[in-house]
Design an enzyme around this catalytic site. Structure first.
Site, PDB file in Angstrom:
ATOM      1  N   GLU A   1       8.784   9.845   8.103  1.00  0.00           N
ATOM      2  CA  GLU A   1       9.286   8.683   8.834  1.00  0.00           C
ATOM      3  C   GLU A   1      10.456   8.057   8.076  1.00  0.00           C
ATOM      4  O   GLU A   1      10.333   7.796   6.876  1.00  0.00           O
ATOM      5  CB  GLU A   1       8.153   7.660   8.999  1.00  0.00           C
ATOM      6  CG  GLU A   1       7.020   8.195   9.861  1.00  0.00           C
ATOM      7  CD  GLU A   1       5.695   7.480   9.615  1.00  0.00           C
ATOM      8  OE1 GLU A   1       5.690   6.367   9.079  1.00  0.00           O
ATOM      9  OE2 GLU A   1       4.649   8.068   9.964  1.00  0.00           O
TER      10      GLU A   1
ATOM     11  N   LEU B   1       6.405   8.374  14.438  1.00  0.00           N
ATOM     12  CA  LEU B   1       5.461   7.731  13.536  1.00  0.00           C
ATOM     13  C   LEU B   1       4.053   8.290  13.787  1.00  0.00           C
ATOM     14  O   LEU B   1       3.373   7.867  14.708  1.00  0.00           O
ATOM     15  CB  LEU B   1       5.496   6.217  13.772  1.00  0.00           C
ATOM     16  CG  LEU B   1       4.877   5.322  12.704  1.00  0.00           C
ATOM     17  CD1 LEU B   1       5.430   3.921  12.838  1.00  0.00           C
ATOM     18  CD2 LEU B   1       3.360   5.270  12.804  1.00  0.00           C
TER      19      LEU B   1
ATOM     20  N   GLU C   1       1.211  10.273  11.101  1.00  0.00           N
ATOM     21  CA  GLU C   1       0.994  11.049   9.877  1.00  0.00           C
ATOM     22  C   GLU C   1       0.243  12.353  10.142  1.00  0.00           C
ATOM     23  O   GLU C   1       0.535  13.388   9.532  1.00  0.00           O
ATOM     24  CB  GLU C   1       0.254  10.209   8.835  1.00  0.00           C
ATOM     25  CG  GLU C   1       1.134   9.144   8.160  1.00  0.00           C
ATOM     26  CD  GLU C   1       1.350   7.909   9.005  1.00  0.00           C
ATOM     27  OE1 GLU C   1       0.675   7.768  10.046  1.00  0.00           O
ATOM     28  OE2 GLU C   1       2.200   7.073   8.638  1.00  0.00           O
TER      29      GLU C   1
ATOM     30  N   GLN D   1       4.870   7.615   3.993  1.00  0.00           N
ATOM     31  CA  GLN D   1       5.629   6.448   3.558  1.00  0.00           C
ATOM     32  C   GLN D   1       4.929   5.639   2.455  1.00  0.00           C
ATOM     33  O   GLN D   1       5.550   5.258   1.480  1.00  0.00           O
ATOM     34  CB  GLN D   1       5.879   5.562   4.770  1.00  0.00           C
ATOM     35  CG  GLN D   1       7.108   4.745   4.665  1.00  0.00           C
ATOM     36  CD  GLN D   1       7.628   4.385   6.049  1.00  0.00           C
ATOM     37  OE1 GLN D   1       6.918   3.765   6.837  1.00  0.00           O
ATOM     38  NE2 GLN D   1       8.841   4.777   6.343  1.00  0.00           N
ATOM     39  N   PHE D   2       3.642   5.415   2.634  1.00  0.00           N
ATOM     40  CA  PHE D   2       2.861   4.694   1.618  1.00  0.00           C
ATOM     41  C   PHE D   2       1.486   5.326   1.529  1.00  0.00           C
ATOM     42  O   PHE D   2       0.964   5.853   2.523  1.00  0.00           O
ATOM     43  CB  PHE D   2       2.712   3.210   1.987  1.00  0.00           C
ATOM     44  CG  PHE D   2       3.950   2.403   1.741  1.00  0.00           C
ATOM     45  CD1 PHE D   2       4.203   1.860   0.478  1.00  0.00           C
ATOM     46  CD2 PHE D   2       4.867   2.203   2.745  1.00  0.00           C
ATOM     47  CE1 PHE D   2       5.361   1.132   0.246  1.00  0.00           C
ATOM     48  CE2 PHE D   2       6.029   1.474   2.513  1.00  0.00           C
ATOM     49  CZ  PHE D   2       6.270   0.934   1.259  1.00  0.00           C
ATOM     50  N   ASP D   3       0.887   5.222   0.330  1.00  0.00           N
ATOM     51  CA  ASP D   3      -0.427   5.801   0.063  1.00  0.00           C
ATOM     52  C   ASP D   3      -1.469   5.506   1.133  1.00  0.00           C
ATOM     53  O   ASP D   3      -2.189   6.380   1.583  1.00  0.00           O
ATOM     54  CB  ASP D   3      -0.928   5.304  -1.296  1.00  0.00           C
ATOM     55  CG  ASP D   3      -0.458   3.891  -1.590  1.00  0.00           C
ATOM     56  OD1 ASP D   3      -0.706   3.007  -0.758  1.00  0.00           O
ATOM     57  OD2 ASP D   3       0.196   3.681  -2.635  1.00  0.00           O
ATOM     58  N   GLY D   4      -1.527   4.239   1.570  1.00  0.00           N
ATOM     59  CA  GLY D   4      -2.556   3.845   2.530  1.00  0.00           C
ATOM     60  C   GLY D   4      -2.382   4.504   3.889  1.00  0.00           C
ATOM     61  O   GLY D   4      -3.312   4.535   4.688  1.00  0.00           O
ATOM     62  N   PHE D   5      -1.198   5.045   4.149  1.00  0.00           N
ATOM     63  CA  PHE D   5      -0.951   5.688   5.445  1.00  0.00           C
ATOM     64  C   PHE D   5      -1.274   7.178   5.400  1.00  0.00           C
ATOM     65  O   PHE D   5      -1.013   7.909   6.344  1.00  0.00           O
ATOM     66  CB  PHE D   5       0.500   5.486   5.905  1.00  0.00           C
ATOM     67  CG  PHE D   5       0.966   4.051   5.883  1.00  0.00           C
ATOM     68  CD1 PHE D   5       0.039   3.008   5.940  1.00  0.00           C
ATOM     69  CD2 PHE D   5       2.313   3.742   5.808  1.00  0.00           C
ATOM     70  CE1 PHE D   5       0.456   1.695   5.919  1.00  0.00           C
ATOM     71  CE2 PHE D   5       2.741   2.427   5.791  1.00  0.00           C
ATOM     72  CZ  PHE D   5       1.817   1.401   5.842  1.00  0.00           C
TER      73      PHE D   5
ATOM     74  N   PRO E   1      -4.538   8.481   8.042  1.00  0.00           N
ATOM     75  CA  PRO E   1      -4.453   9.083   9.372  1.00  0.00           C
ATOM     76  C   PRO E   1      -4.224  10.605   9.315  1.00  0.00           C
ATOM     77  O   PRO E   1      -4.535  11.315  10.268  1.00  0.00           O
ATOM     78  CB  PRO E   1      -3.253   8.367  10.004  1.00  0.00           C
ATOM     79  CG  PRO E   1      -3.212   7.051   9.313  1.00  0.00           C
ATOM     80  CD  PRO E   1      -3.643   7.337   7.895  1.00  0.00           C
TER      81      PRO E   1
ATOM     82  N   HIS F   1      -0.527  -0.707   0.883  1.00  0.00           N
ATOM     83  CA  HIS F   1       0.746  -0.258   0.303  1.00  0.00           C
ATOM     84  C   HIS F   1       0.628   0.042  -1.182  1.00  0.00           C
ATOM     85  O   HIS F   1       1.638   0.254  -1.845  1.00  0.00           O
ATOM     86  CB  HIS F   1       1.836  -1.319   0.511  1.00  0.00           C
ATOM     87  CG  HIS F   1       2.368  -1.370   1.900  1.00  0.00           C
ATOM     88  ND1 HIS F   1       1.596  -1.729   2.969  1.00  0.00           N
ATOM     89  CD2 HIS F   1       3.604  -1.100   2.399  1.00  0.00           C
ATOM     90  CE1 HIS F   1       2.342  -1.693   4.070  1.00  0.00           C
ATOM     91  NE2 HIS F   1       3.554  -1.314   3.751  1.00  0.00           N
TER      92      HIS F   1
END
Lengths: 437, 327
Positions: free
Chosen positions: B32, B61, B63, B85-89, B92, B132
């Protein structure tokens, strides 16, 4: 104090689903008479009596194979089986539309597709015997292995198709000729709910990927009917992604062949993805661990049984092409031979050596795997009855030398497994198929 | 012969990606906002301009879609590099990573490889909002079929990026996002060391501190502080979180007799527990104290205003060293 209003009353009447906007394509009616369709009949104009008999033969063979596999499971020779009965036309009709280089991403019920792609009975049944996770080489058959976590394979198909499109652009840039290919992803109505299917379709639209999403709507996701899964025919969802969607009578092999040829051709020509919904019915259980009598009524099954895809094509062949008993008897014999051969093959299969599973976890050497492999070897070698060739000693409850699983009621590792007449033989029921929707 | 240049860790990843793309036309980047924007951390800046939109894909968008289509592209012969984009994402895409990417080679009895690289900026202390700042390494280290690398220096970032892409196995590269601006020398002419080996960054005699990614500079600072108290602390950068180079760790602890494992992830169920258990099995009689762990609490990653009390710092490592020496 007044009673709280019931949930039903609070919600009001269930909203009505909109009427389907997508017409149903059908080229053979329920009695087997040919129907003319201006859009799709031309796609099967070349299909003569001989080819129709070939389609019948493939469907009959798949059905008999499927019956035999179900029997083998009941006899404790397979750990699980997912019957395809009723879906023969959807599978044979669609796979016959493919070229050898087109790539297939299946779920675990696509047995007729696999057979048509040249997967051997032993490779296929090895999966359900608990001998192999995948069973065959995707590179040999242009067909990926079965997907058990449903929906996962849909973005794989899209990604593969994105790669096909990239290869094509690279070839064109270099002035090379390439044979156009496309990809087909199989899944069911239950799977259509999975988020990954949605993402796979969005990506397919974004990159105009040459992929056909082929949904076999067999009306049931284990025990949940289609009415719970979708308010609209699945083909109509295609419009939301911005590509073509087609509904076809999935028990009409000619209609399925025509629609899939059209869809694959479109994809190969670079005109983007297509969603095909083949409306069919799973006549049997979801898997051999399932009991459809608990969730659906006999009348529904009886009604769909009358729409049997083999019966329909047989009627067509008999009335329109004068195909007589001799042909159908010959097919029945060939199907029986195939089933017999499959049974004999299954019974001859030996359990794999556990150690081989250390070989393919990683493509490159991995110290932890090597350490644990070495430990396991030493451990096995430490047993008094370790065979000199390093073959694993039989573990309690595991298949013995002739491949037969432990009998129900046999003591296993100090526990007695109760023999339950309502359950398949011990060692055959799987408690892990909740994702097999 | 090239001279070493000074780069930030983020630019070193960028240079590593660039070189991998130059050397192999099958290498693709997907994620993304990685194209025109250059990624939210600008790690992929300029690559779309130089290699084109067909090799640097600004994806929709999704994952699971990114990793799932990367699996398909790899099956077709490409070498996709996904940016999450960020660890928490990452979650998915968790299904695609753990049940598909990790297992496809084994499931096909070795017939196909899926050389997909997944880059994940990870770790905390960037003052951001929920999801994040997480350290998800233990989830992936627990899954057979994956390899996990985490660079702590620009030199490693440059080479590990290329080594991950060249590897036939799926590799997750956890990039310590709060170190993206860390500067260091990158020698593009000197090949990187074995990415799956741990490296002794600072030799010592009295105790060993093992750290990785964002905590490596903290561990080095702790060793520096301990030296002022007359304690000689060895610092090891683990670098590869799967597989783990236990040989290097064992060699160290046999010399020092004491070990502290420090990571940003919560202690419970973290990789530190695995390291402590293995080292105890391998070198029990060489240990003067139990292998101790320094990590975050069993709490969701907290709000930015108090995150500095959640993430282990120099003092928490020194406290663990004190406990170790007290045995």
């Amino acid at each position: 104090m007044d009673a709280a209003p019931s949930l039903k009353a609070a919600r009001g009447a269930a909203p009505r689903a909109p009427e389907p906007r997508t017409r149903l394509v059908r080229l053979l009616d329920r009695e087997g008479a040919l129907l003319e369709d201006a859009d799709f009949s031309p796609w099967v104009a070349d299909v003569d009596a001989e080819q129709l008999r070939g389609l019948y033969r493939s469907m009959a063979l798949a059905r008999r194979f499927d019956e035999e596999a179900t029997n083998l499971q009941r006899q404790g020779q397979l750990v699980l089986w997912a019957p395809l009965r009723g879906q023969e036309a959807a599978q044979v009709g669609s796979v016959r539309a493919l070229r050898p280089d087109d790539h297939v991403f299946p779920t675990y019920r696509e047995h007729a597709v696999a057979i048509e792609r040249g997967v051997a009975a032993a490779e296929l049944l090895g999966v359900f015997r608990g001998h192999a996770a995948g069973g065959w080489k995707p590179s040999e058959h242009h067909m990926n292995v079965y997907s058990i976590v449903l929906g996962s394979q849909v973005p794989h198909a899209t990604g593969y198709a994105m790669g096909v499109a990239m290869d094509r652009r690279a070839a064109e840039a270099e002035g090379r000729e390439v044979e156009p290919t496309a990809v087909i992803a199989y899944f069911g109505d239950g799977t259509s709910t999975q988020g990954e299917v949605h993402e796979g379709m969005v990506f397919a639209a974004s990159y105009d990927a040459p992929v056909v999403f082929f949904v076999q709507n067999n009306q049931w996701a284990i025990s949940v009917p289609f009415s719970t899964q979708s308010r609209v025919p699945l083909a109509e969802r295609a419009a939301g992604y911005g590509f073509e969607g087609v509904r076809v009578d999935g028990n009409d092999v000619l209609g399925v062949l025509a629609v899939t040829r059209w869809a694959m051709d479109r994809a190969r020509r670079g005109e983007g993805p297509v969603l095909v919904e083949a409306e069919t019915y799973r006549l049997g259980a979801h898997t051999t661990a399932d009991d459809p009598t608990k969730y659906r009524d006999r009348e529904d099954e009886r009604r769909w049984a009358q729409l049997d895809p083999l019966v329909r094509l047989e009627a067509h062949l008999r009335t329109r092409h004068g195909t007589g008993d001799a042909f159908f008897e010959d097919v029945a014999r060939a199907a029986q031979d195939y089933a017999d051969e499959a049974r004999a093959t299954v019974l001859s299969l030996s359990p794999p050596r556990f150690e081989q599973f250390f070989d393919t976890v990683y493509a490159e050497p991995h110290p932890l795997v090597e350490e644990e492999r070495a430990w396991y070897r030493d451990y096995v070698a430490g047993f008094a009855d370790a065979s000199p060739d390093g073959q694993d000693p039989p573990a309690d409850g595991a298949p013995d030398d002739d491949g037969a699983p432990a009998a129900p009621g046999a003591p296993t590792a100090g526990l007695t497994v109760a023999a339950d007449p309502d359950r398949p033989a011990e060692g055959t029921a799987s408690g892990t198929e909740e994702d097999l929707a | 012969m090239t001279e070493p240049t000074t780069l930030t860790l983020g630019r070193a990843v960028n240079s590593g990606l660039r070189r991998a793309m130059e050397e192999d036309p099958k290498v693709l980047l997907m994620g993304e906002d990685i194209g025109s924007l250059g990624g939210v951390y600008r790690v992929t800046e300029g690559l779309k301009k130089d290699f084109g939109a067909h090799r640097v894909l600004d994806t929709p968008l999704g994952e699971a879609g990114i990793v799932g289509t990367a699996v398909g592209l790899a099956l077709r012969g490409y070498r996709p590099v996904c940016e999450i984009q960020f660890d928490g994402f990452t979650f998915p895409a968790f299904n695609q990573i753990t049940t598909q990417l990790a297992k496809m080679h084994n499931r096909t009895a070795g017939d196909v490889s899926v050389p997909v690289t997944i880059r994940i900026p990870y770790g905390g202390l960037i003052g951001s909002v929920e999801h994040h700042s997480e350290s998800p390494e233990a989830y992936f280290a627990h899954t057979a079929g994956l390899r996990i690398l985490t660079p702590s220096s620009p030199q490693d970032a440059y080479w590990m990026t290329q080594q991950a892409i060249a590897c036939e196995d799926p590799v997750i590269v956890l990039e310590p996002k709060r170190r993206y601006w860390l500067k260091g020398e990158v020698d593009t002419g000197r090949p990187g060391t074995d990415p799956f080996s741990a490296q002794v960054l600072r030799p010592g005699e009295d105790a060993t501190v093992v750290a990785w990614g964002p905590l490596v500079p903290v561990a080095l600072a702790a060793a520096e502080a301990a030296a002022e108290d007359g304690r000689s602390v060895e610092v090891i950068d683990l670098r590869s979180l799967s597989p783990v180079d236990f040989d290097t760790l064992e060699d160290s602890v046999r010399r020092t007799g004491r070990m502290v494992v420090a990571h940003e992830a919560p202690t419970f169920g973290g990789l530190g527990g695995e390291i402590a258990a293995r080292l105890t099995e391998r070198a029990f009689y060489a240990l003067e104290a139990p292998v101790l762990r320094v990590g975050a609490f069993h709490l969701p990653y907290p709000v930015a205003a108090v995150e500095d009390q959640y993430v282990p710092d120099l003092d928490r490592i020194l406290e663990a060293l004190d406990r170790s020496f007290a045995y």
